[in-house]
Design an enzyme around this catalytic site. Structure first.
Site, mmCIF file in Angstrom:
data_model
loop_
_atom_site.group_PDB
_atom_site.id
_atom_site.type_symbol
_atom_site.label_atom_id
_atom_site.label_comp_id
_atom_site.label_asym_id
_atom_site.label_seq_id
_atom_site.Cartn_x
_atom_site.Cartn_y
_atom_site.Cartn_z
ATOM 1 N N ASN A 125 0.402 -1.608 0.216
ATOM 2 C CA ASN A 125 -0.067 -0.173 -0.147
ATOM 3 C C ASN A 125 0.658 1.215 0.092
ATOM 4 O O ASN A 125 0.654 2.324 -0.921
ATOM 5 C CB ASN A 125 -1.119 0.631 1.045
ATOM 6 C CG ASN A 125 -2.018 -1.079 1.156
ATOM 7 O OD1 ASN A 125 -1.940 -2.133 0.091
ATOM 8 N ND2 ASN A 125 -2.545 -1.309 2.169
ATOM 9 N N HIS A 171 -18.332 36.257 -30.196
ATOM 10 C CA HIS A 171 -19.103 35.696 -31.352
ATOM 11 C C HIS A 171 -19.058 34.594 -32.571
ATOM 12 O O HIS A 171 -20.383 34.644 -33.427
ATOM 13 C CB HIS A 171 -20.679 36.120 -31.229
ATOM 14 C CG HIS A 171 -21.419 37.004 -29.673
ATOM 15 N ND1 HIS A 171 -22.296 36.219 -29.101
ATOM 16 C CD2 HIS A 171 -20.456 38.219 -29.202
ATOM 17 C CE1 HIS A 171 -22.028 37.800 -28.245
ATOM 18 N NE2 HIS A 171 -21.528 38.690 -28.477
ATOM 19 N N SER A 292 -7.198 12.975 -48.186
ATOM 20 C CA SER A 292 -8.258 12.070 -47.928
ATOM 21 C C SER A 292 -8.555 11.079 -49.232
ATOM 22 O O SER A 292 -7.460 10.757 -50.095
ATOM 23 C CB SER A 292 -9.965 13.108 -48.743
ATOM 24 O OG SER A 292 -10.662 12.644 -49.657
ATOM 25 N N LYS A 298 -8.125 17.842 -51.188
ATOM 26 C CA LYS A 298 -7.890 17.569 -49.493
ATOM 27 C C LYS A 298 -6.941 17.647 -49.301
ATOM 28 O O LYS A 298 -5.667 17.277 -49.561
ATOM 29 C CB LYS A 298 -8.816 16.459 -49.554
ATOM 30 C CG LYS A 298 -10.682 16.885 -49.420
ATOM 31 C CD LYS A 298 -10.613 18.282 -49.161
ATOM 32 C CE LYS A 298 -11.362 18.500 -47.266
ATOM 33 N NZ LYS A 298 -12.124 17.196 -46.570
ATOM 34 N N ASN A 300 -5.992 17.148 -44.815
ATOM 35 C CA ASN A 300 -6.940 18.005 -43.831
ATOM 36 C C ASN A 300 -6.120 17.788 -42.666
ATOM 37 O O ASN A 300 -4.630 17.447 -42.432
ATOM 38 C CB ASN A 300 -7.738 16.365 -43.694
ATOM 39 C CG ASN A 300 -9.083 16.474 -45.016
ATOM 40 O OD1 ASN A 300 -9.879 17.470 -44.870
ATOM 41 N ND2 ASN A 300 -8.923 14.996 -44.889
ATOM 42 N N GLU A 305 -6.753 18.588 -34.914
ATOM 43 C CA GLU A 305 -8.511 18.550 -34.727
ATOM 44 C C GLU A 305 -8.349 17.158 -33.870
ATOM 45 O O GLU A 305 -9.403 16.741 -33.090
ATOM 46 C CB GLU A 305 -9.444 17.199 -36.307
ATOM 47 C CG GLU A 305 -9.395 17.964 -36.655
ATOM 48 C CD GLU A 305 -9.707 17.896 -38.995
ATOM 49 O OE1 GLU A 305 -11.280 17.200 -38.759
ATOM 50 O OE2 GLU A 305 -9.149 17.675 -39.715
ATOM 51 N N TYR A 332 -6.551 2.410 2.792
ATOM 52 C CA TYR A 332 -6.182 1.419 1.224
ATOM 53 C C TYR A 332 -7.562 0.616 0.862
ATOM 54 O O TYR A 332 -7.580 0.119 1.231
ATOM 55 C CB TYR A 332 -4.986 0.864 0.981
ATOM 56 C CG TYR A 332 -4.578 0.151 -0.356
ATOM 57 C CD1 TYR A 332 -4.990 0.929 -1.404
ATOM 58 C CD2 TYR A 332 -5.020 -1.091 -0.429
ATOM 59 C CE1 TYR A 332 -4.518 0.680 -2.764
ATOM 60 C CE2 TYR A 332 -4.763 -1.236 -1.788
ATOM 61 C CZ TYR A 332 -4.358 -0.746 -2.840
ATOM 62 O OH TYR A 332 -4.506 -1.427 -3.972
ATOM 63 N N LYS A 340 -4.345 4.313 -12.035
ATOM 64 C CA LYS A 340 -3.194 3.840 -12.952
ATOM 65 C C LYS A 340 -3.047 3.732 -14.203
ATOM 66 O O LYS A 340 -2.955 4.730 -15.338
ATOM 67 C CB LYS A 340 -2.878 2.473 -12.553
ATOM 68 C CG LYS A 340 -1.002 3.004 -11.399
ATOM 69 C CD LYS A 340 -0.831 1.419 -11.379
ATOM 70 C CE LYS A 340 -1.041 1.037 -9.417
ATOM 71 N NZ LYS A 340 -2.121 1.217 -8.540
HETATM 72 N N1 ARG Z 1 -1.735 -3.097 -7.222
HETATM 73 C C1 ARG Z 1 -2.351 -2.236 -6.574
HETATM 74 C C2 ARG Z 1 -2.144 -0.915 -6.623
HETATM 75 O O1 ARG Z 1 -2.054 -1.070 -7.525
HETATM 76 C C3 ARG Z 1 -1.247 -2.647 -4.710
HETATM 77 C C4 ARG Z 1 -1.951 -2.497 -4.033
HETATM 78 C C5 ARG Z 1 -2.242 -3.739 -3.514
HETATM 79 N N2 ARG Z 1 -1.961 -3.724 -1.652
HETATM 80 C C6 ARG Z 1 -2.833 -4.680 -1.342
HETATM 81 N N3 ARG Z 1 -3.223 -4.545 -0.415
HETATM 82 N N4 ARG Z 1 -3.607 -5.674 -2.282
HETATM 83 O O2 ARG Z 1 -2.893 -1.032 -5.144
#
Ligand code: ARG
Length: 476
Positions: A125, A171, A292, A298, A300, A305, A332, A340
């Protein structure tokens, strides 16, 4: 991201060794193993994970939990693993769940029982919280470098175009003449604030969670200041529960990324409009445009975009993280594993968009004549005429009326304001408008009159752009 990962072996019975299953009577369900694994994406954190582990080992040595020999064996083992991962030869295993367990398991394979001591006084954690902060700190620094490059390009282009005339819009209707440099410096101001926000977010990112262990701290009296020093953190998270559960810094980053992309998206909308046949204000190099599949003529503007479109992702990532955190009890929770991918995606998206604009912005070519012609249409100096009347002691609201009537006559005659006679401008044989009016009805007269802090006059644009370049010099 799942290539190079060995899927769980279903033919041989799973051992409990290294898989944290000592207290279980059966092996993990195959689907659950895949479902809960994060190694497919968190292995991207291997450098940070190893740096955190090396710091932790050194700290354990400092507080006499590890001997000198044990510490150096761990550090050497980790460095070897780092080299192996970097060379692409490391065998990532899904059944080892995440980046932490994969590396720790490999360490034990390599150095034996001493490797088993690394996790003393630590939890995954506080380990993952440390890894993400290290990762994001580095990402922020790279993004800042890329962003500053773009600020430099904008200010340089603005200097070049400090006196280039174009219509300004409200505008999306032609409003008043402005200078192209002034418009570019508006973009510059937006991005400069974004980078300020990024720097501010870095302050809260750069605090050390390690030592919080699972949630309550650890009885080994970890020297957290020492850890912070080794890892370059400015401060230590002051509450262990908060340290392992806080993802505010990631949410803040995603907010900064979303807002920055919102800004970039606005610029890109303008680039798309300006490069259209209808505006023809600018052209972009062919290498930034695509053709295109059916219309041979064209060209583009796919790059702007796409940047405009990618703002959808960064908004989504911010929303994902806010929703992920809402309702989580301390400390946690596994929910946090979901932080992530959105975070990585916001980092990558912002990085790519800044890189693309760093290639594009210095190479846009302004069609100055076309911009000027466009600024001449649409009675852009009507406000200047009203201001002229104010200087002749006519209250602004009355001046507004008089000019409105003059514009009406110009529309009927199909002529620009500056081509009207004094009689036509006054709407009578004589009136407050005299010969000197023609100087202020020109585009140059109009922009030069706005010569104050923040105004569009070429002299102001030069001042602003040079000051911006100096600020940049100082920050490098
Ligand atoms: N893979 C977990 C995360 O990204 C890591 C921490 C895991 N901790 C646990 N007590 N299972 O958060």
């Amino acid at each position: 991201m799942t290539e190079n990962i060995t899927p769980a072996d279903t033919t041989t019975p799973t051992t409990t060794d290294g898989l944290l299953r000592g207290r279980f009577a059966e092996a993990t369900d195959q689907f659950v193993e895949q479902f809960t694994a994060s190694v497919g994406f968190d292995r991207r954190l291997y450098q940070e994970d190893i740096a955190g582990s090396i710091a932790h080992a050194r700290m354990l040595e400092k507080i006499s939990v590890l001997s000198k020999e044990e510490c150096s064996s761990i550090v050497n083992g980790l460095n070897d693993i780092l080299a192996e991962i970097t060379s692409g030869k490391f065998d990532w295993r899904v059944e080892l769940e995440d980046v932490h367990m994969n590396i720790e398991h490999q360490l034990i394979e390599r150095i034996g029982d001493t490797g088993k001591k690394l996790h003393t006084g630590r939890s995954r954690n506080d380990q993952i919280a440390t890894d993400i902060r290290l990762y994001l700190r580095k990402a922020i620094d790279q993004l800042t470098t890329e962003g500053e490059k773009l600020l430099g390009s904008l200010a340089t282009l603005a200097l070049e175009h400090s006196a280039t005339l174009m219509p300004g819009f409200t505008h999306l209707q032609t409003a008043q003449p402005i200078t192209f440099g002034h418009h570019l410096m508006a973009w510059h101001a937006m991005l400069e604030r974004d980078l300020e926000r990024l720097a501010d977010c870095r302050k809260r990112t750069n605090r050390l969670p390690l030592g919080a262990a699972a949630l309550a701290g650890t009885p080994y009296q970890p020297d957290r200041q020492y850890l912070a020093e080794i890892l370059g953190f400015d401060d230590v998270c002051s509450n262990s529960l908060d340290a392992v559960s806080d993802r505010d810094f990631a949410i803040e980053f995603c907010a900064v990324a979303a807002l920055t992309l919102t800004h970039l998206s606005r610029w890109c909308e303008e680039l798309v409009l300006w490069s259209s046949q209808q505006f023809s204000f600018i052209s972009m190099p062919d290498r930034f445009c695509t053709g295109s599949s059916i219309m041979p003529q064209k060209k583009n503007p796919d790059v702007p975009e796409l940047i405009r479109g990618k703002s959808g992702r960064t908004n989504g990532n911010l929303f994902a993280l806010l929703t992920l955190m809402k309702s989580q009890p301390l400390a946690y929770n596994k929910d946090n594993q979901e932080d992530k991918e959105p975070l990585f995606d916001s980092v990558d998206t912002l990085q790519d968009c800044l890189t693309a604009l760093n290639g594009l912005i210095p190479n846009i070519v302004a069609d100055e004549e076309q911009m000027r012609q466009s600024a001449l249409a649409g009675f852009t100096t009507a406000t200047d005429l009203a201001d002229y009347l104010v200087r002749k002691n006519i209250p602004f609201r009355d001046a507004h009326e008089l000019v409105g009537a003059a514009v009406q006559r110009a529309v009927e005659l199909g002529s620009p304001l500056e081509a009207l006679s004094l009689q036509q401008l006054n709407g009578a044989d004589s009136g407050p408008i005299t010969e000197d009016v023609y100087a202020i009805l020109t585009l140059e007269g109009s922009v030069s009159a706005r010569d104050h802090l923040g105004g569009t006059a070429p002299s102001q644009v030069k001042l602003q752009a040079s000051a911006a370049l100096e600020r940049l010099q100082r920050s490098l």
